[in-house]
Motif scaffolding. Structure first.
Motif, PDB file in Angstrom:
ATOM      1  N   ALA A 117      -6.902  -3.119  12.897  1.00 44.33           N
ATOM      2  CA  ALA A 117      -7.893  -2.121  13.304  1.00 44.33           C
ATOM      3  C   ALA A 117      -8.972  -1.963  12.243  1.00 44.33           C
ATOM      4  O   ALA A 117     -10.156  -1.792  12.562  1.00 44.33           O
ATOM      5  CB  ALA A 117      -7.202  -0.790  13.569  1.00 44.33           C
ATOM      6  N   ALA A 118      -8.572  -2.047  10.960  1.00 43.73           N
ATOM      7  CA  ALA A 118      -9.532  -1.881   9.874  1.00 43.73           C
ATOM      8  C   ALA A 118     -10.541  -3.028   9.826  1.00 43.73           C
ATOM      9  O   ALA A 118     -11.661  -2.859   9.358  1.00 43.73           O
ATOM     10  CB  ALA A 118      -8.793  -1.771   8.541  1.00 43.73           C
ATOM     11  N   ARG A 119     -10.127  -4.191  10.327  1.00 41.29           N
ATOM     12  CA  ARG A 119     -11.016  -5.365  10.308  1.00 41.29           C
ATOM     13  C   ARG A 119     -11.813  -5.525  11.607  1.00 41.29           C
ATOM     14  O   ARG A 119     -12.535  -6.511  11.765  1.00 41.29           O
ATOM     15  CB  ARG A 119     -10.202  -6.643  10.067  1.00 41.29           C
ATOM     16  CG  ARG A 119      -9.440  -6.666   8.757  1.00 41.29           C
ATOM     17  CD  ARG A 119      -8.992  -8.081   8.397  1.00 41.29           C
ATOM     18  NE  ARG A 119      -8.257  -8.717   9.489  1.00 41.29           N
ATOM     19  CZ  ARG A 119      -6.941  -8.592   9.674  1.00 41.29           C
ATOM     20  NH1 ARG A 119      -6.220  -7.833   8.867  1.00 41.29           N
ATOM     21  NH2 ARG A 119      -6.345  -9.215  10.675  1.00 41.29           N
ATOM     22  N   PHE A 120     -11.686  -4.574  12.510  1.00 38.27           N
ATOM     23  CA  PHE A 120     -12.301  -4.715  13.833  1.00 38.27           C
ATOM     24  C   PHE A 120     -13.809  -4.979  13.741  1.00 38.27           C
ATOM     25  O   PHE A 120     -14.326  -5.903  14.362  1.00 38.27           O
ATOM     26  CB  PHE A 120     -12.041  -3.461  14.679  1.00 38.27           C
ATOM     27  CG  PHE A 120     -12.502  -3.587  16.104  1.00 38.27           C
ATOM     28  CD1 PHE A 120     -11.633  -4.040  17.088  1.00 38.27           C
ATOM     29  CD2 PHE A 120     -13.804  -3.266  16.466  1.00 38.27           C
ATOM     30  CE1 PHE A 120     -12.061  -4.164  18.405  1.00 38.27           C
ATOM     31  CE2 PHE A 120     -14.237  -3.396  17.777  1.00 38.27           C
ATOM     32  CZ  PHE A 120     -13.360  -3.838  18.750  1.00 38.27           C
ATOM     33  N   SER A 121     -14.509  -4.136  12.976  1.00 34.03           N
ATOM     34  CA  SER A 121     -15.971  -4.277  12.889  1.00 34.03           C
ATOM     35  C   SER A 121     -16.370  -5.630  12.332  1.00 34.03           C
ATOM     36  O   SER A 121     -17.353  -6.246  12.775  1.00 34.03           O
ATOM     37  CB  SER A 121     -16.553  -3.155  12.020  1.00 34.03           C
ATOM     38  OG  SER A 121     -16.352  -1.896  12.625  1.00 34.03           O
ATOM     39  N   GLU A 122     -15.615  -6.112  11.347  1.00 36.38           N
ATOM     40  CA  GLU A 122     -15.908  -7.416  10.756  1.00 36.38           C
ATOM     41  C   GLU A 122     -15.671  -8.537  11.760  1.00 36.38           C
ATOM     42  O   GLU A 122     -16.436  -9.510  11.821  1.00 36.38           O
ATOM     43  CB  GLU A 122     -15.025  -7.630   9.528  1.00 36.38           C
ATOM     44  CG  GLU A 122     -15.197  -8.985   8.858  1.00 36.38           C
ATOM     45  CD  GLU A 122     -14.204  -9.208   7.738  1.00 36.38           C
ATOM     46  OE1 GLU A 122     -14.120 -10.352   7.247  1.00 36.38           O
ATOM     47  OE2 GLU A 122     -13.516  -8.252   7.349  1.00 36.38           O
ATOM     48  N   MET A 123     -14.604  -8.428  12.552  1.00 37.68           N
ATOM     49  CA  MET A 123     -14.259  -9.466  13.516  1.00 37.68           C
ATOM     50  C   MET A 123     -15.166  -9.444  14.739  1.00 37.68           C
ATOM     51  O   MET A 123     -15.335 -10.465  15.406  1.00 37.68           O
ATOM     52  CB  MET A 123     -12.799  -9.296  13.940  1.00 37.68           C
ATOM     53  CG  MET A 123     -11.804  -9.470  12.792  1.00 37.68           C
ATOM     54  SD  MET A 123     -10.108  -9.067  13.265  1.00 37.68           S
ATOM     55  CE  MET A 123      -9.755 -10.431  14.395  1.00 37.68           C
ATOM     56  N   ASP A 124     -15.752  -8.284  15.046  1.00 39.30           N
ATOM     57  CA  ASP A 124     -16.631  -8.166  16.212  1.00 39.30           C
ATOM     58  C   ASP A 124     -17.994  -8.762  15.870  1.00 39.30           C
ATOM     59  O   ASP A 124     -18.969  -8.059  15.613  1.00 39.30           O
ATOM     60  CB  ASP A 124     -16.765  -6.686  16.600  1.00 39.30           C
ATOM     61  CG  ASP A 124     -17.608  -6.488  17.851  1.00 39.30           C
ATOM     62  OD1 ASP A 124     -17.859  -7.478  18.576  1.00 39.30           O
ATOM     63  OD2 ASP A 124     -18.029  -5.340  18.097  1.00 39.30           O
ATOM     64  N   ALA A 125     -18.068 -10.073  15.878  1.00 45.59           N
ATOM     65  CA  ALA A 125     -19.253 -10.791  15.400  1.00 45.59           C
ATOM     66  C   ALA A 125     -20.520 -10.466  16.178  1.00 45.59           C
ATOM     67  O   ALA A 125     -21.598 -10.367  15.604  1.00 45.59           O
ATOM     68  CB  ALA A 125     -18.989 -12.296  15.440  1.00 45.59           C
ATOM     69  N   ASN A 126     -20.409 -10.320  17.497  1.00 47.37           N
ATOM     70  CA  ASN A 126     -21.619 -10.049  18.289  1.00 47.37           C
ATOM     71  C   ASN A 126     -21.860  -8.558  18.515  1.00 47.37           C
ATOM     72  O   ASN A 126     -22.774  -8.172  19.237  1.00 47.37           O
ATOM     73  CB  ASN A 126     -21.569 -10.779  19.634  1.00 47.37           C
ATOM     74  CG  ASN A 126     -20.373 -10.351  20.475  1.00 47.37           C
ATOM     75  OD1 ASN A 126     -19.633  -9.418  20.128  1.00 47.37           O
ATOM     76  ND2 ASN A 126     -20.168 -11.033  21.591  1.00 47.37           N
ATOM     77  N   LYS A 127     -21.008  -7.724  17.903  1.00 48.32           N
ATOM     78  CA  LYS A 127     -21.185  -6.267  17.905  1.00 48.32           C
ATOM     79  C   LYS A 127     -21.297  -5.666  19.307  1.00 48.32           C
ATOM     80  O   LYS A 127     -22.095  -4.758  19.541  1.00 48.32           O
ATOM     81  CB  LYS A 127     -22.421  -5.877  17.078  1.00 48.32           C
ATOM     82  CG  LYS A 127     -22.431  -6.441  15.666  1.00 48.32           C
ATOM     83  CD  LYS A 127     -21.179  -6.065  14.897  1.00 48.32           C
ATOM     84  CE  LYS A 127     -21.147  -6.682  13.508  1.00 48.32           C
ATOM     85  NZ  LYS A 127     -19.866  -6.441  12.794  1.00 48.32           N
ATOM     86  N   ASP A 128     -20.445  -6.161  20.217  1.00 47.03           N
ATOM     87  CA  ASP A 128     -20.455  -5.607  21.567  1.00 47.03           C
ATOM     88  C   ASP A 128     -19.308  -4.622  21.785  1.00 47.03           C
ATOM     89  O   ASP A 128     -19.109  -4.127  22.894  1.00 47.03           O
ATOM     90  CB  ASP A 128     -20.407  -6.716  22.622  1.00 47.03           C
ATOM     91  CG  ASP A 128     -19.093  -7.505  22.579  1.00 47.03           C
ATOM     92  OD1 ASP A 128     -18.305  -7.323  21.618  1.00 47.03           O
ATOM     93  OD2 ASP A 128     -18.864  -8.308  23.502  1.00 47.03           O
ATOM     94  N   GLY A 129     -18.538  -4.348  20.735  1.00 45.81           N
ATOM     95  CA  GLY A 129     -17.451  -3.391  20.849  1.00 45.81           C
ATOM     96  C   GLY A 129     -16.147  -3.981  21.346  1.00 45.81           C
ATOM     97  O   GLY A 129     -15.186  -3.243  21.582  1.00 45.81           O
ATOM     98  N   TYR A 130     -16.099  -5.318  21.477  1.00 43.79           N
ATOM     99  CA  TYR A 130     -14.889  -5.986  21.947  1.00 43.79           C
ATOM    100  C   TYR A 130     -14.640  -7.237  21.101  1.00 43.79           C
ATOM    101  O   TYR A 130     -15.581  -7.821  20.549  1.00 43.79           O
ATOM    102  CB  TYR A 130     -15.015  -6.390  23.416  1.00 43.79           C
ATOM    103  CG  TYR A 130     -15.100  -5.226  24.371  1.00 43.79           C
ATOM    104  CD1 TYR A 130     -13.955  -4.649  24.905  1.00 43.79           C
ATOM    105  CD2 TYR A 130     -16.343  -4.708  24.756  1.00 43.79           C
ATOM    106  CE1 TYR A 130     -14.029  -3.576  25.793  1.00 43.79           C
ATOM    107  CE2 TYR A 130     -16.425  -3.638  25.633  1.00 43.79           C
ATOM    108  CZ  TYR A 130     -15.272  -3.075  26.152  1.00 43.79           C
ATOM    109  OH  TYR A 130     -15.349  -2.020  27.020  1.00 43.79           O
ATOM    110  N   LEU A 131     -13.385  -7.650  21.049  1.00 37.93           N
ATOM    111  CA  LEU A 131     -13.027  -8.902  20.403  1.00 37.93           C
ATOM    112  C   LEU A 131     -12.576  -9.883  21.466  1.00 37.93           C
ATOM    113  O   LEU A 131     -11.671  -9.586  22.261  1.00 37.93           O
ATOM    114  CB  LEU A 131     -11.890  -8.684  19.401  1.00 37.93           C
ATOM    115  CG  LEU A 131     -12.137  -7.699  18.259  1.00 37.93           C
ATOM    116  CD1 LEU A 131     -10.921  -7.634  17.340  1.00 37.93           C
ATOM    117  CD2 LEU A 131     -13.381  -8.064  17.473  1.00 37.93           C
TER     118      LEU A 131
END
Length: 242
Positions: A117-131
């Motif tokens: 969960a802490a890495r969510f923003s980093e992993m969400d490369a296109n910043k659409d709120g989903y992985l």
């Protein structure tokens, strides 16, 4: 970082003598290469191309989410380590996907592992709120671009065997160090892991380089680097942090 630079220089020096003569791999006698479904290499599979793979053709309409008559990379089923679902990592992702829509929302991530969960923003490369798979492919593309730029020491737009080995060796050392730091931060005792010898690292780097060097001229251009996707574009192509 000084240790890493020393390692890099040592690898480059050893490589110059170890791989003076490039080796090329040839297919084993009697082994047939798998047919290429994307015949024209445009990055998508149309219905005619899918017909060459009966199982894919049978699920074409189901996979073609946007109904444009083509399967993009994000629509095609993927395999990793010879199994569907991407191995253990894929299983974990599927477990988090509670609504089974093929992607992980922030709410779903928060319900899982705290570190994830802490890495969510980093992993969400296109910043659409989903992985989803698109994020993974975008991250891999960026990492590969950074790796190539970092490895191209003389900025001539292509990699020599030494340049590739130096970046590869430094990356491997940093990854092991970062893993040890994460284990230590978590208060766990790291398991004993066998570290590849310098000779083994050189051998692996040499084989990967030879696969990428399509025209066998002793250098790898960006086009060759991207086309070959060594080690599935993941392992072995992560950029060094400078």
């Amino acid at each position: 970082m000084k240790k890493l630079h020393i390692l890099a220089l040592a690898i480059a020096a050893a490589l110059a003598s170890t791989f003076a003569v490039a080796q090329t791999a040839t297919p084993a006698t009697g082994v047939r290469a798998a047919p290429r479904i994307d015949a024209n290499g445009d990055g998508v599979i149309d219905r005619a191309e899918a017909a060459k793979a009966p199982r894919l053709a049978a699920k074409f309409d189901q996979l073609d989410v946007n109904k444009d008559g083509k399967l993009t990379a994000s629509e095609r089923p993927q395999r990793a380590h010879g199994k569907r679902g991407g191995g253990r990592g894929g299983d974990r992702m599927q477990a988090l996907d509670s609504d089974k829509d093929g992607r992980i929302s922030r709410t779903e991530a928060n319900a899982g592992n705290a570190g994830f969960a802490a890495r969510f923003s980093e992993m969400d490369a296109n910043k659409d709120g989903y992985l989803d798979r698109t994020d993974r492919e975008l991250r891999m593309s960026r990492e590969r671009a950074a790796f190539f730029t970092g490895a191209d020491a003389n900025r001539d737009g292509k990699l020599s065997r030494d340049e590739y080995a130096v970046e590869q060796g430094a990356r491997g050392a940093e990854r092991r160090e970062q893993f040890a730091q994460r284990v230590e931060a978590a208060g766990k005792t790291p398991k004993a892991r066998r570290v590849p010898t310098e000779a083994e690292q050189l051998q692996r780097a040499g084989k990967a380089f030879d696969r990428m060097d399509a025209n066998k001229d002793g250098t790898v251009t960006r086009a060759e680097f991207d086309a070959a996707k060594p080690m599935h574009g993941g392992k072995g192509t992560h950029p060094r942090k400078r």
